[in-house]
Design an enzyme around this catalytic site. Structure first.
Site, short mmCIF file in Angstrom:
data_model
loop_
_atom_site.label_atom_id
_atom_site.label_comp_id
_atom_site.label_asym_id
_atom_site.label_seq_id
_atom_site.Cartn_x
_atom_site.Cartn_y
_atom_site.Cartn_z
N HIS A 1 1.18 2.22 14.42
CA HIS A 1 -0.24 1.98 14.74
C HIS A 1 -1.04 1.63 13.48
CE1 HIS A 1 0.55 3.80 18.69
NE2 HIS A 1 1.19 4.74 18.03
N GLU B 1 -0.38 -17.19 5.21
CA GLU B 1 -1.34 -17.47 6.28
C GLU B 1 -0.95 -18.72 7.06
OE1 GLU B 1 -5.09 -17.60 4.30
OE2 GLU B 1 -5.19 -15.44 4.00
#
Length: 457
Positions: free
Chosen positions: A156, A290
């Site tokens: 998480h 990216e």
């Protein structure tokens, strides 16, 4: 250049139709495979006596010369041709006259293009597999250097348990090894010869498909001519495998982007694989990561294109299937482009080991080991879990880590604690006690590294 199918038509083809119909702009990259397929076909025609052996030899020699001329730049591909098959056959006929016209005996453009694309993609699979092996080798080397580099493992995106950077890298090696396996599996089903299927119903000529398969390195021949010309499962399978590669590279890219941010600062990318800002002089941007993350969507789109093209096509060949090449070639090229930039970026990055160790120490990621310590002393796990949670709350209030918390605080929560708890929650010990296969202990990671090396060897 005249169309191969012109005899039936009385009018010239409209320019708009020709432009829309043409595929030369993207299938020209198959020139070598088209010529090699034609050489094998012509060789078989001569061997079976379908055409005279002398003519077969002239055709083979002519095709080899055309291939040499294209590669050397002496012959330019005519971009006004309908497709690469038309161009090659037209050039052969211009050089050999009537003999050149015999090449297309017992063959359709439908099974010809089905052959060419398999030959091209078979080669591309080999190249991408080699590039994946290069990335796996880089990851193995980085893992070797970081077998004892402690870092927090996350669930998480919250610090969870201590691992090593090597263990984290080997998770990506496991993904990439599966990618290699998938590509090999795709290639196995792709490596079936469609030539000999004709337009859809085979041919009345006594062709030897086994000979052509042997000449071109195919494992077998397709057993149904309808399927032979209309099958593009192998394109879809390859696009699916390439999409999974991009999923893995994109996930890795996301972590690279986070790790080189000031909030993490676990790594620093080499200047040669970073860019700056046009206005903010302090910036060092992870643009390669990216872009890889962004280009994943492009490959997923190519897979969707192929699925959509094929989903409603009745047997056998339909012109819709011309759309297969642009999509699969784009997927192939994008993956190769990403691997070509991604691998050296990983190879040259600097690992900031102290920052990783500091983040691990501050995240209470040895809390599970603290609870296991109490279980080892005879306490039930749920009681041990509760006691450790109370200790974490005390640490947060005092602004300290579990390693820094005084023994008196431990004993105020549970009198079972003794000074040996500090050895039990030592991060290095926490990692190296996890010796089960697949865990982060040094010995386990060494097995993982060796396994990956064996796969790429």
């Amino acid at each position: 250049m005249a169309q191969l199918w012109k005899g039936r038509f009385k009018k010239e083809l409209a320019k708009e139709t020709n432009d829309f119909n043409s595929s030369i702009s993207f299938d020209c990259r198959m020139f070598e495979e088209d010529i090699k397929g034609s050489i094998a076909h012509a060789t078989m025609l001569g061997a079976t006596g379908i055409i005279e052996k002398g003519e077969s030899e002239k055709i083979v020699a002519g095709l080899k010369k055309i291939l040499d001329d294209i590669k050397s730049g002496k012959l330019k591909i005519d971009m006004d041709a309908e497709d690469i098959h038309t161009f090659v056959e037209g050039e052969l006929t211009a050089r050999l006259g009537q003999t050149g016209k015999r090449l297309h005996t017992a063959r359709s453009r439908n099974d010809q293009v089905a052959l060419d694309i398999r030959l091209v993609l078979r080669k591309e699979i080999d190249e991408i597999s080699q590039m994946l092996k290069g990335l796996i080798a880089v990851l193995c080397n980085k893992a070797e250097e970081n077998k004892t580099t402690i870092m927090p493992g996350y669930t998480h995106l919250q610090r969870a348990q201590p691992i090593t950077f090597a263990h984290h890298l080997m998770a990506y090696c496991s993904m990439l090894c599966r990618d290699l396996d998938r590509l090999a599996d795709v290639k196995k089903r792709m490596n079936v010869l469609p030539l000999g299927s004709g337009a859809l119903a085979g041919t009345t000529y006594p062709i030897d498909r086994g000979l052509v398969a042997d000449l071109l390195g195919f494992d077998s021949v397709c057993l149904n001519s309808l399927d032979g010309v209309s099958d593009r499962d192998f394109c879809i399978e390859l696009a699916s495998a390439l999409s999974l590669i991009m999923v893995h590279l994109s996930r890795f890219s996301e972590e690279i982007i986070m790790w080189c941010s000031w909030e993490f600062k676990f790594i620093e990318l080499d200047d040669a694989f970073s860019t700056g800002s046009s206005i903010m002089p302090q910036k060092k941007n992870p643009d390669i990561a990216e872009l890889v993350r962004g280009k994943s969507g492009r490959v997923f789109g190519d897979l969707t294109t192929l699925l959509t093209v094929m989903k409603g096509i009745a047997l056998a060949y339909n012109k819709d299937m011309q759309e297969d090449k642009e999509a699969i070639f784009d997927a192939v090229d994008t993956v190769k482009m990403c691997l070509n930039a991604f691998t050296p970026m990983i190879d040259t990055m600097t690992v900031l080991k102290d920052n990783m160790r500091s983040a691990a120490a501050k995240g209470f990621i040895n809390a599970t080991d603290c609870a296991d310590y109490l279980v080892g002393k005879g306490l039930a796990f749920r009681d041990a879990y509760k006691a450790t949670g109370e200790l974490v709350a005390i640490c947060i209030d005092k602004g300290v880590t579990l390693e820094e918390l005084p023994i008196e605080d431990y004993q105020s929560v549970c009198n079972i604690f003794d000074n040996d708890v500090y050895a039990a929650i030592n991060l290095e010990k926490c990692v190296n006690d996890r010796t089960a296969i697949g865990g982060p202990a040094v010995a386990s990671v060494e097995i993982q590294i060796q396994n990956a090396k064996n796969i790429i060897a």
